[in-house]
Scaffold this motif. Structure first.
Motif, PDB file in Angstrom:
ATOM      1  N   GLY A 280      31.085   3.722  36.681  1.00 15.31           N
ATOM      2  CA  GLY A 280      31.825   3.742  37.937  1.00 15.31           C
ATOM      3  C   GLY A 280      33.302   3.920  37.690  1.00 15.31           C
ATOM      4  N   LEU A 281      33.975   4.581  38.632  1.00 11.54           N
ATOM      5  CA  LEU A 281      35.420   4.738  38.561  1.00 11.54           C
ATOM      6  C   LEU A 281      36.041   3.985  39.731  1.00 11.54           C
ATOM      7  N   PRO A 282      37.025   3.137  39.455  1.00 16.02           N
ATOM      8  CA  PRO A 282      37.531   2.238  40.495  1.00 16.02           C
ATOM      9  C   PRO A 282      38.253   2.958  41.624  1.00 16.02           C
TER      10      PRO A 282
ATOM     11  N   VAL B 191      40.347  -7.051  39.860  1.00 16.88           N
ATOM     12  CA  VAL B 191      39.148  -6.721  40.615  1.00 16.88           C
ATOM     13  C   VAL B 191      39.318  -5.406  41.358  1.00 16.88           C
ATOM     14  N   GLY B 192      38.223  -4.743  41.580  1.00 18.10           N
ATOM     15  CA  GLY B 192      38.242  -3.505  42.337  1.00 18.10           C
ATOM     16  C   GLY B 192      36.838  -2.978  42.523  1.00 18.10           C
ATOM     17  N   SER B 193      36.662  -2.200  43.555  1.00 18.33           N
ATOM     18  CA  SER B 193      35.390  -1.538  43.787  1.00 18.33           C
ATOM     19  C   SER B 193      35.417  -0.162  43.130  1.00 18.33           C
ATOM     20  N   ALA B 194      34.335   0.612  43.287  1.00 14.85           N
ATOM     21  CA  ALA B 194      34.232   1.867  42.556  1.00 14.85           C
ATOM     22  C   ALA B 194      33.448   2.899  43.354  1.00 14.85           C
ATOM     23  N   LEU B 195      33.549   4.143  42.904  1.00 16.03           N
ATOM     24  CA  LEU B 195      32.624   5.187  43.301  1.00 16.03           C
ATOM     25  C   LEU B 195      31.686   5.449  42.130  1.00 16.03           C
ATOM     26  N   VAL B 196      30.411   5.673  42.444  1.00 15.88           N
ATOM     27  CA  VAL B 196      29.417   5.963  41.423  1.00 15.88           C
ATOM     28  C   VAL B 196      28.651   7.221  41.815  1.00 15.88           C
TER      29      VAL B 196
END
Length: 475
Positions: free
Chosen positions: A189-191, A354-359
């Motif tokens: 994943g990339l944040p 912390v961070g979310s991502a695209l997968v």
């Protein structure tokens, strides 16, 4: 999909942390407002925009940015790329504008956008799709889901695509926040965003009290000393020295325990440690600030203040929260504010990254197109176009801070923390996270209202949480 994988996905669907308590949660709650519902302005497909994000402004910014290249070729014929995300109304307008200009640059890639109102609804929806063998080509991932997705073959590693992109710039992404998205040396994943927590302070209150502002030399002893001095008043007029009252959350260890040599769970999230002597000592200290010294807001205080964080309304002198708060603070005029490092403790200084991502879904039939989209969306130019307040790419922090009215020195502080001591260590992100937090939080809240002492509460937490941790072994 076999029975074991179905079971793992069911666990994943229960793995979303309690967002009001999580390190990145204030930000995610804001973005969880319902997008594109009845009553929301319909966007012109030929000139998407609204009063907050005028099309002409977006077009000018898009043309001023340098969009990155990759050696991955564009599709030779038309493809439809499905992108699934969560976003509030304002963010969704900017996403639609990004897609519009992206399609201009890549006319053979048509974007079909799927936007879900809340993080919980998003996971439920797409876990059902995954169980059926289909997913969007590109989709959002909360940091607490990704390891489950990897275990069940739902998403593909991105390393081969990164290798085909010479100017990708991995060094522009802080290593401290990538562990959620890695497995066996591969990056899945990339944040979409990444931020540490900071110590915010109300300059107006400090000036009135004649006390020097917090700085990097502070330790937690100094924080507690000053917090007691800054506490005054009562009722709706009360000023708290520090907010919030530490409670059970996925990043509890990193913010409030590790500096004292304590942890909520072990590093592999297989064992409860908060009931050990170090944990009891640290949590007892924080509890005393609430129940004895009245320095931090109680549950009743929060209700009295209509559930608004006291710091945001000028009712707290200091506040520990994520860097994403800077955008909101920059807009308010009620008081002057500043930010500095999280205080250090006997065992060091820690802040969660912390961070979310695209997968990229393994089931995607358009993986090259998916990579081209992800690469541009998560490039420095992509962050700048979307005006992300906490961009993962460090090169975007200063341009975005300037555009959002965030002081340059505060943006520089965030970059320093991410490069120095921010970490994913201690942040719960495996399958049992939500159940662990949901089980432990009400037990600790009984201690917060004086029903039990800290040691008793922590022993009860250990007893009830331990059986849940077997779920973290699903792989």
């Amino acid at each position: 999909m076999n029975r074991r994988q179905m079971l793992a996905l069911a666990v994943a669907a229960a793995a979303v942390p309690v967002l009001s308590a999580c390190a990145g949660d204030t930000r995610r709650q804001k973005q969880a407002a319902a997008p594109v519902k009845s009553g929301v302005q319909t966007l012109d497909p030929n000139r998407p925009g609204n009063d907050s994000w005028p099309f002409a402004e977006a077009e000018q910014l898009n043309n001023a940015l340098t969009w990155p290249k990759t050696n991955v070729p564009d599709p030779a014929s038309k493809v439809v790329l499905t992108v699934a995300q969560t976003a509030d109304v304002l963010a969704e307008v900017r996403n639609v504008q990004f897609d519009f200009f992206f399609n201009k640059r890549h006319p053979n890639i048509e974007i079909k956008r799927e936007t879900t109102a809340t993080v919980d609804d998003f996971l439920t929806k797409y876990m059902a799709q995954a169980a059926g063998g289909t997913l969007p080509d590109v989709l959002y991932n909360h940091y607490s889901w990704t390891q489950n997705f990897i275990s069940n073959g739902i998403i593909d590693p991105l390393d081969s695509y990164i290798a085909k992109t010479p100017d990708f710039g991995m060094k522009d992404l802080p290593e401290s926040g990538l562990a959620y998205f890695k497995r066996d040396g591969k990056l899945y994943g990339l944040p979409t965003d990444m931020a540490p927590k900071l110590l915010f302070f109300n300059k107006t209150l400090f000036d009135k009290a004649g006390i020097a502002y917090p700085d990097k030399d502070w330790d937690f002893d100094k924080l507690i000393e000053v917090a007691k001095k800054m506490t005054s008043g009562s009722g709706v007029e009360k000023i708290f020295g520090l907010s919030p009252s530490p409670t059970i959350s996925p990043d509890l260890s990193t913010v409030f325990l590790m500096a004292f040599g304590a942890r909520f769970l072990s590093g592999d999230e297989s064992q409860v440690l908060i009931d050990q002597p170090e944990g009891v000592a640290a949590m007892s200290r924080w509890l005393d600030l609430l129940t004895k010294d009245k320095v931090t807001p109680s549950l009743a205080d929060q209700q009295l203040l209509q559930k608004v964080e006291p710091f945001k309304t000028g009712h707290a002198a200091m506040h520990i929260n994520g860097a994403w708060l800077m955008t909101e603070l920059a807009k308010q005029k009620a008081f002057q504010w500043g930010a500095t490092h999280i205080p250090k403790g006997p065992k060091g200084r820690f802040s969660p990254a912390v961070g979310s991502a695209l997968v990229m879904a393994s089931s995607s039939k358009n993986k090259d197109a998916a990579w081209i989209y992800m690469h541009e969306y998560l490039s420095a130019s992509g962050y700048q176009f979307r005006r992300i307040s906490s961009p993962a790419r460090q090169s975007a922090w200063l341009p975005n801070a300037e555009a959002l009215g965030i002081p340059k020195e505060t943006a520089e502080l965030v970059k320093e923390i991410l490069a120095d001591y921010a970490t994913s260590d201690g942040v719960l992100h495996l399958a049992a996270t939500k159940k662990v937090v949901d089980m432990a939080k009400p037990i600790w809240e009984r201690a917060m209202i004086g029903k039990v002492d800290a040691k008793t509460a922590l022993q009860e937490i250990a007893g009830k949480v331990t059986p849940l941790l077997a779920q973290n072994k699903i792989a």
